[in-house]
Design a protein around this motif. Structure first.
Motif, PDB file in Angstrom:
ATOM      1  N   ILE A  12       0.837  -1.201   0.000  1.00 41.04           N
ATOM      2  CA  ILE A  12       0.000   0.000   0.000  1.00 41.04           C
ATOM      3  C   ILE A  12       0.869   1.248   0.000  1.00 41.04           C
ATOM      4  CG2 ILE A  12      -1.782   1.275   1.260  1.00 41.04           C
ATOM      5  CD1 ILE A  12      -2.747  -1.466   2.301  1.00 41.04           C
ATOM      6  N   LEU A  13       0.478   2.226  -0.801  1.00 40.76           N
ATOM      7  CA  LEU A  13       1.128   3.523  -0.863  1.00 40.76           C
ATOM      8  C   LEU A  13       0.173   4.548  -0.281  1.00 40.76           C
ATOM      9  CD1 LEU A  13       2.386   3.249  -4.569  1.00 40.76           C
ATOM     10  CD2 LEU A  13       3.697   2.739  -2.497  1.00 40.76           C
ATOM     11  N   GLN A  20      -6.057   9.649   0.822  1.00 34.96           N
ATOM     12  CA  GLN A  20      -6.065   8.694  -0.281  1.00 34.96           C
ATOM     13  C   GLN A  20      -4.885   7.729  -0.185  1.00 34.96           C
ATOM     14  OE1 GLN A  20      -8.815   8.739  -2.208  1.00 34.96           O
ATOM     15  NE2 GLN A  20      -9.357  10.430  -0.822  1.00 34.96           N
ATOM     16  N   ALA A  21      -5.051   6.564  -0.803  1.00 37.71           N
ATOM     17  CA  ALA A  21      -3.987   5.563  -0.844  1.00 37.71           C
ATOM     18  C   ALA A  21      -4.201   4.679  -2.069  1.00 37.71           C
ATOM     19  CB  ALA A  21      -3.969   4.728   0.430  1.00 37.71           C
ATOM     20  N   ILE A  22      -3.142   3.995  -2.453  1.00 34.82           N
ATOM     21  CA  ILE A  22      -3.163   3.017  -3.542  1.00 34.82           C
ATOM     22  C   ILE A  22      -2.882   1.636  -2.948  1.00 34.82           C
ATOM     23  CG2 ILE A  22      -1.785   2.126  -5.468  1.00 34.82           C
ATOM     24  CD1 ILE A  22      -3.488   4.192  -6.542  1.00 34.82           C
ATOM     25  N   VAL A  23      -3.712   0.666  -3.296  1.00 36.52           N
ATOM     26  CA  VAL A  23      -3.471  -0.721  -2.920  1.00 36.52           C
ATOM     27  C   VAL A  23      -3.010  -1.472  -4.164  1.00 36.52           C
ATOM     28  CG1 VAL A  23      -4.437  -2.846  -1.955  1.00 36.52           C
ATOM     29  CG2 VAL A  23      -5.250  -0.615  -1.134  1.00 36.52           C
ATOM     30  N   ILE A  24      -1.840  -2.081  -4.082  1.00 37.46           N
ATOM     31  CA  ILE A  24      -1.315  -2.906  -5.170  1.00 37.46           C
ATOM     32  C   ILE A  24      -1.547  -4.360  -4.774  1.00 37.46           C
ATOM     33  CG2 ILE A  24       0.705  -3.484  -6.552  1.00 37.46           C
ATOM     34  CD1 ILE A  24       1.861  -0.727  -5.738  1.00 37.46           C
ATOM     35  N   ARG A  25      -2.470  -4.991  -5.468  1.00 41.93           N
ATOM     36  CA  ARG A  25      -2.859  -6.370  -5.152  1.00 41.93           C
ATOM     37  C   ARG A  25      -2.305  -7.298  -6.226  1.00 41.93           C
ATOM     38  NH1 ARG A  25      -5.840 -10.372  -6.930  1.00 41.93           N
ATOM     39  NH2 ARG A  25      -7.151 -11.654  -5.556  1.00 41.93           N
ATOM     40  N   ARG A  26      -1.424  -8.188  -5.835  1.00 39.72           N
ATOM     41  CA  ARG A  26      -0.808  -9.099  -6.796  1.00 39.72           C
ATOM     42  C   ARG A  26      -1.315 -10.520  -6.574  1.00 39.72           C
ATOM     43  NH1 ARG A  26       5.563 -10.760  -7.432  1.00 39.72           N
ATOM     44  NH2 ARG A  26       5.355 -11.833  -9.443  1.00 39.72           N
ATOM     45  N   GLY A  27      -1.786 -11.127  -7.616  1.00 39.70           N
ATOM     46  CA  GLY A  27      -2.232 -12.506  -7.544  1.00 39.70           C
ATOM     47  C   GLY A  27      -3.404 -12.772  -8.478  1.00 39.70           C
ATOM     48  N   THR A  32      -2.020  -8.156 -11.721  1.00 41.76           N
ATOM     49  CA  THR A  32      -1.943  -7.157 -10.659  1.00 41.76           C
ATOM     50  C   THR A  32      -3.128  -6.221 -10.757  1.00 41.76           C
ATOM     51  OG1 THR A  32       0.481  -7.229 -10.760  1.00 41.76           O
ATOM     52  CG2 THR A  32      -0.512  -5.376  -9.593  1.00 41.76           C
ATOM     53  N   CYS A  33      -3.787  -5.994  -9.626  1.00 42.35           N
ATOM     54  CA  CYS A  33      -4.931  -5.078  -9.553  1.00 42.35           C
ATOM     55  C   CYS A  33      -4.543  -3.843  -8.754  1.00 42.35           C
ATOM     56  CB  CYS A  33      -6.112  -5.780  -8.881  1.00 42.35           C
ATOM     57  SG  CYS A  33      -7.611  -4.767  -8.763  1.00 42.35           S
ATOM     58  N   ILE A  34      -4.930  -2.681  -9.249  1.00 38.42           N
ATOM     59  CA  ILE A  34      -4.705  -1.423  -8.550  1.00 38.42           C
ATOM     60  C   ILE A  34      -6.046  -0.913  -8.033  1.00 38.42           C
ATOM     61  CG2 ILE A  34      -3.786   0.910  -8.711  1.00 38.42           C
ATOM     62  CD1 ILE A  34      -1.764  -1.411  -9.165  1.00 38.42           C
ATOM     63  N   LEU A  35      -6.106  -0.634  -6.748  1.00 39.67           N
ATOM     64  CA  LEU A  35      -7.330  -0.136  -6.124  1.00 39.67           C
ATOM     65  C   LEU A  35      -7.047   1.180  -5.413  1.00 39.67           C
ATOM     66  CD1 LEU A  35      -7.135  -3.506  -5.297  1.00 39.67           C
ATOM     67  CD2 LEU A  35      -9.565  -3.006  -4.943  1.00 39.67           C
ATOM     68  N   GLY A  36      -8.030   2.059  -5.406  1.00 36.18           N
ATOM     69  CA  GLY A  36      -7.966   3.262  -4.614  1.00 36.18           C
ATOM     70  C   GLY A  36      -8.599   3.009  -3.256  1.00 36.18           C
ATOM     71  N   TRP A  37      -7.971   3.537  -2.213  1.00 28.74           N
ATOM     72  CA  TRP A  37      -8.488   3.395  -0.848  1.00 28.74           C
ATOM     73  C   TRP A  37      -8.711   4.793  -0.282  1.00 28.74           C
ATOM     74  CZ3 TRP A  37      -4.777   1.874   3.714  1.00 28.74           C
ATOM     75  CH2 TRP A  37      -5.472   1.927   4.922  1.00 28.74           C
ATOM     76  N   ASP A  38      -9.965   5.118  -0.009  1.00 29.28           N
ATOM     77  CA  ASP A  38     -10.323   6.365   0.670  1.00 29.28           C
ATOM     78  C   ASP A  38     -10.301   6.076   2.166  1.00 29.28           C
ATOM     79  OD1 ASP A  38     -11.548   8.541   1.887  1.00 29.28           O
ATOM     80  OD2 ASP A  38     -12.961   8.851   0.254  1.00 29.28           O
TER      81      ASP A  38
END
Length: 274
Positions: A12-13, A20-27, A32-38
């Motif tokens: 997570i960044l 705000q944050a970025i979740v880098i989900r690998r698998g 790889t999926c990129i999600l936004g986290w509020d």
């Protein structure tokens, strides 16, 4: 023979000046999926998927959380990017505003100095440039950590309030590179960064974590693959889920609350809305 499955790996960044944050989900491994986290509402929004690898330790998010810089590989060596590239995109998407390609995984990387200034942009030539960003030299880089993932990851930790410390804690020697962050009530969060010798299902670079109370008592959390102090909380990722705990006093913390389970996501092609 059935293929052994592993939980999605999470990194997570966290934006320094916004919720705000970025979740880098690998698998699985090549998706790889990129999600936004509020973080103000704990909502999670899928941005885009990549059929390839994003090097999370060579990536970063801008202080205002509006953009991020990432290094990726899809192995298409005859493509315009050469199979690897560094890009700046709007969060939480992958579509490049600025793009630099290269033909190997050496040197690809980037860090935000502020919302418009970056350090590095890979080692290749620009294939696309928006004019929104310019390069500069950060004053928070005090050590050289080579050309691999630590070259960005360790300066990012130092910029965000982590301090490189001795590997000896309470007369016990710990293997790895240790970073420490001081928390309220006399607590300390230790991040032990490893290279190689990882368990099956982990990458070449992996972390474990320790919590040290004011009286020196050490709690170990080898299953925390990522952890950070933000929003008066400890956030951590383990077994494909994101958790939150609060510090109560100098000896106690709250029960862990699971904020999100990242297991159910499946690859889907999504265009960026810009």
């Amino acid at each position: 023979m059935a293929t052994k499955s592993f939980p999605p790996r999470l990194h997570i960044l966290i934006a320094r000046d916004s919720p705000q944050a970025i979740v880098i989900r690998r698998g699985p491994a090549r998706k790889t999926c990129i999600l936004g986290w509020d973080r103000s509402r704990h909502t999670f929004t899928v941005g885009q998927w990549l059929k390839g690898r994003i090097y999370e330790r060579r990536s970063d998010i801008s202080p205002d959380g509006k953009h991020w810089i990432y290094f990726a590989m899809n192995g298409k060596w005859t493509s315009e990017t050469g199979g690897c590239w560094t890009a700046i995109a709007r969060t939480p998407y992958l579509k490049a505003l600025d793009l630099a390609g290269q033909s190997s995984t050496y040197y690809g990387r980037g860090l935000f100095i502020d919302n418009r200034m970056i350090w590095e942009m890979g080692s290749g030539e620009y294939l696309q440039k928006s004019g929104l960003f310019h390069q500069g030299d950060p004053d928070f880089i005090t050590h050289s950590y080579g050309t691999g993932c630590p070259s960005v990851y360790y300066p990012r930790l130092e910029r965000d309030g982590w301090y490189l410390r001795s590997t000896t804690i309470n007369e016990k020697k710990h293997q790895g590179v240790l970073f420490e962050k001081e928390l309220p009530e006399g607590w300390k969060l230790i991040k032990v960064c490893h290279t190689g010798n990882s368990a099956e299902g982990q990458g070449v670079y992996w972390d474990e974590h320790l919590l040290i109370s004011k009286d020196g008592t050490i709690q170990t959390f080898p299953d925390w693959e990522w952890a950070e102090w933000a929003d008066e909380s400890i956030y951590y990722a383990a077994q494909g889920c994101l958790f939150q705990i609060k510090l109560i006093d100098e000896r106690q913390w709250s029960e862990s609350v699971c904020l999100h389970d990242f297991h159910p996501y499946q690859f889907e092609a999504r265009p960026a809305p810009y």
